[in-house]
Design an enzyme around this catalytic site. Sequence first.
Site, PDB file in Angstrom:
ATOM      1  N   CYS A 113       0.824  -1.227   0.000  1.00  0.00           N
ATOM      2  CA  CYS A 113       0.000   0.000   0.000  1.00  0.00           C
ATOM      3  C   CYS A 113       0.845   1.259   0.000  1.00  0.00           C
ATOM      4  O   CYS A 113       0.328   2.354  -0.226  1.00  0.00           O
ATOM      5  CB  CYS A 113      -0.926   0.009   1.202  1.00  0.00           C
ATOM      6  SG  CYS A 113      -1.931  -1.458   1.255  1.00  0.00           S
ATOM      7  N   HIS A 253      -3.445   6.907   3.085  1.00  0.00           N
ATOM      8  CA  HIS A 253      -3.853   5.608   2.531  1.00  0.00           C
ATOM      9  C   HIS A 253      -5.228   5.257   3.108  1.00  0.00           C
ATOM     10  O   HIS A 253      -5.490   5.461   4.292  1.00  0.00           O
ATOM     11  CB  HIS A 253      -2.832   4.539   2.908  1.00  0.00           C
ATOM     12  CG  HIS A 253      -3.266   3.170   2.495  1.00  0.00           C
ATOM     13  ND1 HIS A 253      -3.749   2.907   1.231  1.00  0.00           N
ATOM     14  CD2 HIS A 253      -3.329   1.997   3.174  1.00  0.00           C
ATOM     15  CE1 HIS A 253      -4.072   1.633   1.146  1.00  0.00           C
ATOM     16  NE2 HIS A 253      -3.835   1.063   2.315  1.00  0.00           N
ATOM     17  N   ASN A 283     -10.099  -0.435   0.177  1.00  0.00           N
ATOM     18  CA  ASN A 283      -8.632  -0.334   0.162  1.00  0.00           C
ATOM     19  C   ASN A 283      -8.115  -0.837  -1.193  1.00  0.00           C
ATOM     20  O   ASN A 283      -8.219  -2.026  -1.490  1.00  0.00           O
ATOM     21  CB  ASN A 283      -8.091  -1.181   1.318  1.00  0.00           C
ATOM     22  CG  ASN A 283      -6.580  -1.161   1.426  1.00  0.00           C
ATOM     23  OD1 ASN A 283      -5.882  -0.709   0.523  1.00  0.00           O
ATOM     24  ND2 ASN A 283      -6.063  -1.675   2.526  1.00  0.00           N
TER      25      ASN A 283
HETATM   26  N1  ACO Z   1     -18.576  -9.178   8.908  1.00  0.00           N
HETATM   27  C1  ACO Z   1     -19.095  -9.458  10.107  1.00  0.00           C
HETATM   28  N2  ACO Z   1     -18.347  -9.816  11.166  1.00  0.00           N
HETATM   29  C2  ACO Z   1     -17.028  -9.881  10.982  1.00  0.00           C
HETATM   30  C3  ACO Z   1     -16.421  -9.598   9.751  1.00  0.00           C
HETATM   31  C4  ACO Z   1     -17.260  -9.245   8.684  1.00  0.00           C
HETATM   32  N3  ACO Z   1     -16.776  -8.952   7.460  1.00  0.00           N
HETATM   33  N4  ACO Z   1     -15.081  -9.743   9.877  1.00  0.00           N
HETATM   34  C5  ACO Z   1     -14.858 -10.097  11.155  1.00  0.00           C
HETATM   35  N5  ACO Z   1     -16.018 -10.185  11.822  1.00  0.00           N
HETATM   36  C6  ACO Z   1     -16.262 -10.527  13.210  1.00  0.00           C
HETATM   37  C7  ACO Z   1     -15.099 -11.271  13.834  1.00  0.00           C
HETATM   38  O1  ACO Z   1     -15.193 -12.665  13.567  1.00  0.00           O
HETATM   39  C8  ACO Z   1     -15.302 -10.958  15.308  1.00  0.00           C
HETATM   40  O2  ACO Z   1     -16.299 -11.799  15.815  1.00  0.00           O
HETATM   41  P1  ACO Z   1     -16.191 -12.369  17.337  1.00  0.00           P
HETATM   42  O3  ACO Z   1     -16.194 -11.151  18.211  1.00  0.00           O
HETATM   43  O4  ACO Z   1     -17.403 -13.217  17.442  1.00  0.00           O
HETATM   44  O5  ACO Z   1     -14.896 -13.109  17.386  1.00  0.00           O
HETATM   45  C9  ACO Z   1     -15.868  -9.546  15.312  1.00  0.00           C
HETATM   46  O6  ACO Z   1     -16.365  -9.327  13.968  1.00  0.00           O
HETATM   47  C10 ACO Z   1     -14.838  -8.469  15.620  1.00  0.00           C
HETATM   48  O7  ACO Z   1     -13.688  -8.708  14.828  1.00  0.00           O
HETATM   49  P2  ACO Z   1     -12.410  -7.810  14.988  1.00  0.00           P
HETATM   50  O8  ACO Z   1     -11.288  -8.411  14.194  1.00  0.00           O
HETATM   51  O9  ACO Z   1     -12.193  -7.511  16.447  1.00  0.00           O
HETATM   52  O10 ACO Z   1     -12.902  -6.461  14.295  1.00  0.00           O
HETATM   53  P3  ACO Z   1     -12.151  -5.100  14.264  1.00  0.00           P
HETATM   54  O11 ACO Z   1     -12.973  -4.082  14.924  1.00  0.00           O
HETATM   55  O12 ACO Z   1     -10.719  -5.232  14.664  1.00  0.00           O
HETATM   56  O13 ACO Z   1     -12.173  -4.785  12.700  1.00  0.00           O
HETATM   57  C11 ACO Z   1     -10.741  -4.876  10.778  1.00  0.00           C
HETATM   58  C12 ACO Z   1     -11.524  -5.690  11.794  1.00  0.00           C
HETATM   59  C13 ACO Z   1     -11.722  -4.031   9.995  1.00  0.00           C
HETATM   60  C14 ACO Z   1     -10.033  -5.836   9.832  1.00  0.00           C
HETATM   61  C15 ACO Z   1      -9.716  -3.974  11.509  1.00  0.00           C
HETATM   62  O14 ACO Z   1      -8.993  -4.719  12.445  1.00  0.00           O
HETATM   63  C16 ACO Z   1      -8.775  -3.304  10.560  1.00  0.00           C
HETATM   64  O15 ACO Z   1      -9.142  -2.467   9.764  1.00  0.00           O
HETATM   65  N6  ACO Z   1      -7.482  -3.646  10.656  1.00  0.00           N
HETATM   66  C17 ACO Z   1      -6.495  -3.105   9.754  1.00  0.00           C
HETATM   67  C18 ACO Z   1      -6.593  -3.812   8.439  1.00  0.00           C
HETATM   68  C19 ACO Z   1      -5.799  -3.144   7.380  1.00  0.00           C
HETATM   69  O16 ACO Z   1      -5.570  -1.975   7.436  1.00  0.00           O
HETATM   70  N7  ACO Z   1      -5.419  -3.936   6.404  1.00  0.00           N
HETATM   71  C20 ACO Z   1      -4.670  -3.486   5.288  1.00  0.00           C
HETATM   72  C21 ACO Z   1      -3.372  -2.882   5.713  1.00  0.00           C
HETATM   73  S1  ACO Z   1      -2.021  -3.052   4.654  1.00  0.00           S
HETATM   74  C22 ACO Z   1      -2.544  -2.631   3.170  1.00  0.00           C
HETATM   75  O17 ACO Z   1      -3.389  -1.762   3.089  1.00  0.00           O
HETATM   76  C23 ACO Z   1      -2.032  -3.419   2.006  1.00  0.00           C
END
Ligand code: ACO
Length: 326
Positions: A113, A253, A283
């Site tokens: 990214c 980003h 993204n």
């Molecule tokens: N729909 C519904 N529920 C979901 C989904 C979904 N798509 N995905 C995960 N969940 C559930 C999980 O299973 C979890 O359930 P549980 O509580 O029963 O275990 C619950 O939602 C919470 O999951 P978390 O992982 O705690 O959710 P969080 O608030 O951390 O959000 C996310 C997840 C959006 C991925 C966040 O952590 C994030 O944005 N992280 C950074 C990701 C990123 O930036 N990636 C790219 C970076 S590098 C690049 O850009 C190349």
Amino acid sequence: MVKVGILGLGRYLPSKKLTNSDLEKMVDTSDEWIRTRTGIKERRIAALHEKTSDLATKAALSALRDAKISAEKIDLIVVATISPDSNFPSMACKVQKAIRAHKAAAFDVSAACSGYLFALTTAKQYIQTGLAKRALVIAAERISGLIDWKNRDTCVLFGDGAGACVLGPVKSGGILADFLQAFGAQGDLMQVIAPEARSPFHPAKAAYTQLPYVQMKGQELFKVAVNSMADAVEKVLKKAKIKKTQVDWIVPHQANDRIISAVANKLGVPKKKIFINIDKYGNMSAASIAVALYEAKKSKKIKKGDKVVLVTFGAGLVSAANLIKW
Ligand code: ACO
């Protein structure tokens, strides 16, 4: 030292939209979850016949039109991508052929990214040292090909697209400062592993054809993203001896709206100074900032004389920032 600036901006987005309600039919998710956790409403997905090099070519032509410069005047093409349609030839060579930029040297940059900013800084150095006069910097991703569309943890986050700019000498302003950093030790937070099953000697023949997919430790990445982007902004401004209050726009980003809010809080910068379009595209990896910058300029948010910080983080891990005076 020659001042180097952006002479024109371009973008290309595939026409096919994949909305959150479309995703509700594919995996166990909801529009509400995706919007509140990420800020994303929809993303674009390339058509089956559209390759990364096609997206890159269309964005490049759009930037050349905007700069009113013909392809023959380009002597360097750098494409940032982690989703090339071939390991080689490079995407940059494919673009060179497609746009007939006969005089251009061409190569790709792989910095996930952060690719667009790594490519921008690289091309700027070529111009400053006299090795090139005008460069096309392109970020193009067909990230949909690297996603496991059955995995809700990742499939809701990403989209396809491409952005580009023409770089060249400017009389005033331009790219004032650059900051690049890598934390290779944290590379396992997000990766696409080409498994050993790709070897013809692997005993599990069935696994041989398996595609490698994005694997991600979302929560850990979230924290690193906030800290590394805030740090990159501080570092690039320090280099240019410019205060945060003097910055007109930050174009970050677009990985998650909550990451962007947390960066704004950490920096003490009002969110209204931050350009956000993640709701429309998700993204797009390297292409996110390239497309966001195009839209910030075309919507006349960025005006002549504005100081703009581009800031990113990505798998690697790598982070980067540039300060540009428009
Ligand atoms: N729909 C519904 N529920 C979901 C989904 C979904 N798509 N995905 C995960 N969940 C559930 C999980 O299973 C979890 O359930 P549980 O509580 O029963 O275990 C619950 O939602 C919470 O999951 P978390 O992982 O705690 O959710 P969080 O608030 O951390 O959000 C996310 C997840 C959006 C991925 C966040 O952590 C994030 O944005 N992280 C950074 C990701 C990123 O930036 N990636 C790219 C970076 S590098 C690049 O850009 C190349």
